[in-house]
Design an enzyme around this catalytic site. Sequence first.
Site, mmCIF file in Angstrom:
data_model
loop_
_atom_site.group_PDB
_atom_site.id
_atom_site.type_symbol
_atom_site.label_atom_id
_atom_site.label_comp_id
_atom_site.label_asym_id
_atom_site.label_seq_id
_atom_site.Cartn_x
_atom_site.Cartn_y
_atom_site.Cartn_z
ATOM 1 C CE1 TYR A 160 -3.876 2.218 0.419
ATOM 2 C CE2 TYR A 160 -2.738 3.138 2.319
ATOM 3 C CZ TYR A 160 -3.764 3.183 1.403
ATOM 4 O OH TYR A 160 -4.681 4.214 1.447
ATOM 5 C CE LYS A 164 -3.321 4.751 -1.887
ATOM 6 N NZ LYS A 164 -4.381 5.212 -2.807
#
Length: 277
Positions: A160, A164
């Site tokens: 994740y 990002k």
Amino acid sequence: MKVVIITGASSGIGLASAKAFAAKGDCVVLAARNIEKLKSTVTVLQNRYGEMARLGENKVPRFLAVETDVVKEEDCKNLIARTVETYGRIDVLVNNAGISMRAMFKDLDLSVIKNLMDVNFWGTVYCTKYALPYLLEAKGSVVGVISIAGFKGLPARTGYSSSKFAIYGFLDTLRVEHLHDGLHVMIFAPGFTASNIRFTALTADGSAQGETPRDEGKMMSAEAVAERLVKGVYKRKAQIVLTPIGKLTVWLNKFFPRLVDRLEYNYMKKEPDSPLK
């Protein structure tokens, strides 16, 4: 009146943003894999704001649902083509589609990271690539919904955070490349938000965890996040970081990164069934 595309518009921040842009009088194109949810949302919005709008000399649908899996380049290309075919322009692209994960890297099947990069990063790249000529023509806005995890790595969220950080780097570079073209690029980083992203977060083997480890009631609502996103687009903000703890984390990490490491580890370790324990 703006023509706005929102990916991941079937739930959470994407759905709330669609409603918020609609309330401003904009035409909204809702994109996600679940076409039935999108059609249901379009019906609700039509009942509230009307089915048609006048854009220049033309009457156009106020809302459009386009089935889109952002992992597939052709789906992203089709999303942009359908929008231009219907409205003749694109003013705003909100790259919101995304998935999360929760597992230690040492236990993680590498396909999980690939899945997150495909959805979160490549989905943003594909949609932005095909929308860019129209955004440049309109001197419009491209938005990337990242996270505090795009500024500071979160333990048990390697895939994740990586995705990002990648989105941040991509959009930050895009802004510089088009510094004199009138393109508005906004990096939008909510903190923990009450949405379904934690319910669908992937575990070490790639299966969905099925329930959130956090108290959603104590988080910022998707509606409140969407209001800030829409306001940021209209004010052409370059970057927005939400929630006090999010802002503090980003600021502290610039000057005291090792302190933030310890604080963050201890904070995330308190999650129920935390992989850090």
